[in-house]
Design a protein around this motif. Structure first.
Motif, PDB file in Angstrom:
ATOM      1  N   THR A 245      10.262   8.195   3.166  1.00  0.00           N
ATOM      2  CA  THR A 245       9.149   8.661   2.340  1.00  0.00           C
ATOM      3  C   THR A 245       9.659   9.463   1.151  1.00  0.00           C
ATOM      4  OG1 THR A 245       7.764   8.807   4.330  1.00  0.00           O
ATOM      5  CG2 THR A 245       6.973   9.928   2.355  1.00  0.00           C
ATOM      6  N   LEU A 246      10.624  10.350   1.394  1.00  0.00           N
ATOM      7  CA  LEU A 246      11.159  11.174   0.306  1.00  0.00           C
ATOM      8  C   LEU A 246      11.902  10.318  -0.719  1.00  0.00           C
ATOM      9  CD1 LEU A 246      12.483  14.228   2.372  1.00  0.00           C
ATOM     10  CD2 LEU A 246      10.359  14.052   1.047  1.00  0.00           C
ATOM     11  N   ILE A 247      12.699   9.367  -0.244  1.00  0.00           N
ATOM     12  CA  ILE A 247      13.458   8.517  -1.171  1.00  0.00           C
ATOM     13  C   ILE A 247      12.504   7.666  -2.003  1.00  0.00           C
ATOM     14  CG2 ILE A 247      15.083   6.596  -1.331  1.00  0.00           C
ATOM     15  CD1 ILE A 247      16.464   7.723   1.171  1.00  0.00           C
ATOM     16  N   TYR A 248      11.529   7.051  -1.354  1.00  0.00           N
ATOM     17  CA  TYR A 248      10.600   6.191  -2.087  1.00  0.00           C
ATOM     18  C   TYR A 248       9.682   6.999  -3.001  1.00  0.00           C
ATOM     19  CZ  TYR A 248      12.017   2.116   0.625  1.00  0.00           C
ATOM     20  OH  TYR A 248      12.727   1.077   1.168  1.00  0.00           O
ATOM     21  N   THR A 249       9.413   8.250  -2.640  1.00  0.00           N
ATOM     22  CA  THR A 249       8.649   9.113  -3.540  1.00  0.00           C
ATOM     23  C   THR A 249       9.413   9.352  -4.834  1.00  0.00           C
ATOM     24  OG1 THR A 249       7.464  10.222  -1.746  1.00  0.00           O
ATOM     25  CG2 THR A 249       7.662  11.415  -3.833  1.00  0.00           C
ATOM     26  N   LEU A 250      10.707   9.630  -4.724  1.00  0.00           N
ATOM     27  CA  LEU A 250      11.536   9.811  -5.921  1.00  0.00           C
ATOM     28  C   LEU A 250      11.563   8.538  -6.756  1.00  0.00           C
ATOM     29  CD1 LEU A 250      14.535  11.847  -4.433  1.00  0.00           C
ATOM     30  CD2 LEU A 250      12.633  12.702  -5.813  1.00  0.00           C
ATOM     31  N   LEU A 280       0.693   9.292  -1.858  1.00  0.00           N
ATOM     32  CA  LEU A 280      -0.323   8.847  -0.897  1.00  0.00           C
ATOM     33  C   LEU A 280      -0.232   7.335  -0.674  1.00  0.00           C
ATOM     34  CD1 LEU A 280      -2.745   9.548   0.861  1.00  0.00           C
ATOM     35  CD2 LEU A 280      -4.206   9.313  -1.175  1.00  0.00           C
ATOM     36  N   PHE A 281       0.021   6.599  -1.734  1.00  0.00           N
ATOM     37  CA  PHE A 281       0.175   5.145  -1.608  1.00  0.00           C
ATOM     38  C   PHE A 281       1.386   4.790  -0.747  1.00  0.00           C
ATOM     39  CE2 PHE A 281       2.830   1.739  -3.471  1.00  0.00           C
ATOM     40  CZ  PHE A 281       2.124   0.635  -3.003  1.00  0.00           C
ATOM     41  N   ILE A 282       2.494   5.485  -0.945  1.00  0.00           N
ATOM     42  CA  ILE A 282       3.709   5.223  -0.157  1.00  0.00           C
ATOM     43  C   ILE A 282       3.450   5.496   1.321  1.00  0.00           C
ATOM     44  CG2 ILE A 282       6.078   6.004   0.244  1.00  0.00           C
ATOM     45  CD1 ILE A 282       6.238   6.507  -2.812  1.00  0.00           C
ATOM     46  N   HIS A 341      -5.900  -0.678  -3.579  1.00  0.00           N
ATOM     47  CA  HIS A 341      -6.537   0.582  -3.952  1.00  0.00           C
ATOM     48  C   HIS A 341      -5.689   1.352  -4.968  1.00  0.00           C
ATOM     49  CE1 HIS A 341      -9.266  -0.273  -0.688  1.00  0.00           C
ATOM     50  NE2 HIS A 341      -8.229  -0.422   0.120  1.00  0.00           N
ATOM     51  N   PHE A 342      -4.361   1.276  -4.815  1.00  0.00           N
ATOM     52  CA  PHE A 342      -3.515   1.968  -5.785  1.00  0.00           C
ATOM     53  C   PHE A 342      -3.576   1.281  -7.147  1.00  0.00           C
ATOM     54  CE2 PHE A 342       0.615   3.079  -7.720  1.00  0.00           C
ATOM     55  CZ  PHE A 342       0.461   4.454  -7.732  1.00  0.00           C
TER      56      PHE A 342
END
Length: 393
Positions: A245-250, A280-282, A341-342
């Motif tokens: 989650t953190l990697i894909y957020t970046l 939120l999408f991730i 939705h995104f």
């Protein structure tokens, strides 16, 4: 407050980080592929317009008029005249081999018929199996050939002594004036680059999520994974997925920066709101992957299912076809995909400068996906403890 080292999530996160750094596969799917996808979508449209599409010309007239038409067609930026043909059969075969994507056919005696007022016909053909290319060729042909279509009428009128001013009034009684909203330059990257990146991004997230969990069951390490979380399946799942989650957020924030700040895609919304909804999408996409894996906790089965779901998500996202115009059953099915939705969120922010008051319905739906995944975690725990999915090939 407990220290980080005493957190019950810490052993699971530490274990997952060790597994990630031990295999180069995770570096590829978490870093290399998202960066490649971002680079690909940021550069695929070039200057924003389709240019130099290979076409051919069939000139069976071989007159000054036909050569002038051929030069005018070659000067259109959309076209790149790569071949000339002696007949339409050869040109059609070239289209079928995809050597060219369309051709203009100038029939024999075209100039003679045009001068004598016998209404000659110019035909153009284009490959419409590729909708975007075909639509671009059709529009370019119509624009380029419009003056040619009017020239015989103008010549006859001038022969009758009608002035050029009067000719213009009856040839073009209404002059069109185009003012495209939100994308005045008609740049493809404005409305395709960002959503297409997230369409591909959601496929990577889904596959990585189910692989990270499925590999535990396949190689018989799921019991160790669960015991590291002290038997708490929620801790086990959250701790495992948190690094991704953190990697894909970046990666998502980097994509937003590249698309909006470097490529200068028009955007007047709130930057931090967009990034928050990206997170939120991730999470929603990971939850969808976890939900599907909980239903079928066998990696050999779930990879195929997730690949199909990712492809359907690309189709039903609303990028290539408006969701509102889909058949009712298909439109309702599109609600099952977070990327739909995104996409609606990004389009609202990009095109209408809509704030959270316009975005909250889509945000609420994205929040439902983690709840669905949580509801199936007991089933996943029973599957891990039963060991019945370990030997499925």
């Amino acid at each position: 407050m407990k220290r980080v080292s005493e957190s019950r999530y810490y052993p699971v996160v530490k274990r997952e980080l060790e597994r990630m750094t031990a295999r180069r596969f995770y570096f590829g799917v978490c870093i290399v592929l998202p960066l490649f996808t971002l680079f690909f979508m940021a550069t695929i449209f070039g200057n924003g317009q389709m240019e130099n599409i290979p076409i051919g010309i069939v000139d069976q007239d071989q007159t000054a008029t036909s050569r002038t038409i051929a030069r005018n067609i070659a000067a259109v930026p959309t076209f790149h005249v790569t071949q000339t043909f002696v007949n339409e059969a050869a040109a059609r075969e070239a289209v079928q081999r995809k050597e060219i994507y369309g051709y203009l056919s100038i029939p024999a005696n075209f100039e003679q018929k045009a001068v004598t007022g016998k209404n000659p016909t110019l035909c153009y053909y284009y490959h419409y199996a590729l909708l975007s290319v075909g639509g671009e060729l059709m529009a370019a042909f119509e624009t380029a050939l419009a003056p040619v279509a009017l020239s015989p009428i103008a010549m006859q009128a001038m022969a009758l002594g009608v002035s050029e001013e009067r000719i213009e009034t009856f040839l073009l009684p209404v002059e069109g004036s185009d003012h495209p909203l939100y994308n005045p330059s008609l740049d493809y990257s404005v409305y395709l680059s960002l959503p297409f990146f997230y369409v591909l991004f959601q496929v990577l997230i889904l596959l990585t999520t189910v692989y990270a969990a499925g590999i535990e069951i396949k190689f018989g390490t799921a019991g160790e994974w669960l015991s590291t979380a002290r038997g708490n399946i929620v801790v086990a799942v959250v701790g495992k997925l948190l690094p991704y989650t953190l990697i894909y957020t970046l990666m998502g924030m980097l994509a937003n920066y590249v698309m909006l700040d470097i490529l200068h895609i028009p955007f007047e919304g709130n930057w931090w709101l967009l990034n928050g909804l990206t997170v939120l999408f991730i999470i929603a996409t990971q939850a969808l992957g976890l939900f599907l894996f909980s239903l079928f906790p066998a990696i050999s089965i779930i990879i195929s299912i997730v690949s199909m779901v990712g492809s359907l998500g690309a189709t039903l996202s609303g990028v290539t076809f408006p969701v509102a115009n889909m058949y009712p059953l298909v439109r309702d099915a599109s609600y099952l995909f977070p990327v739909r939705h995104f996409t609606e969120i990004t389009q609202t922010m990009l095109y209408y400068n809509g704030g959270f008051a316009y975005l909250w319905p889509s945000a609420v739906i994205l929040c439902i996906f983690p709840l669905l995944a949580l509801a199936l975690l007991p089933h996943l725990k029973r599957a891990i403890e039963s060991n019945r999915y370990e030997n499925i090939q």
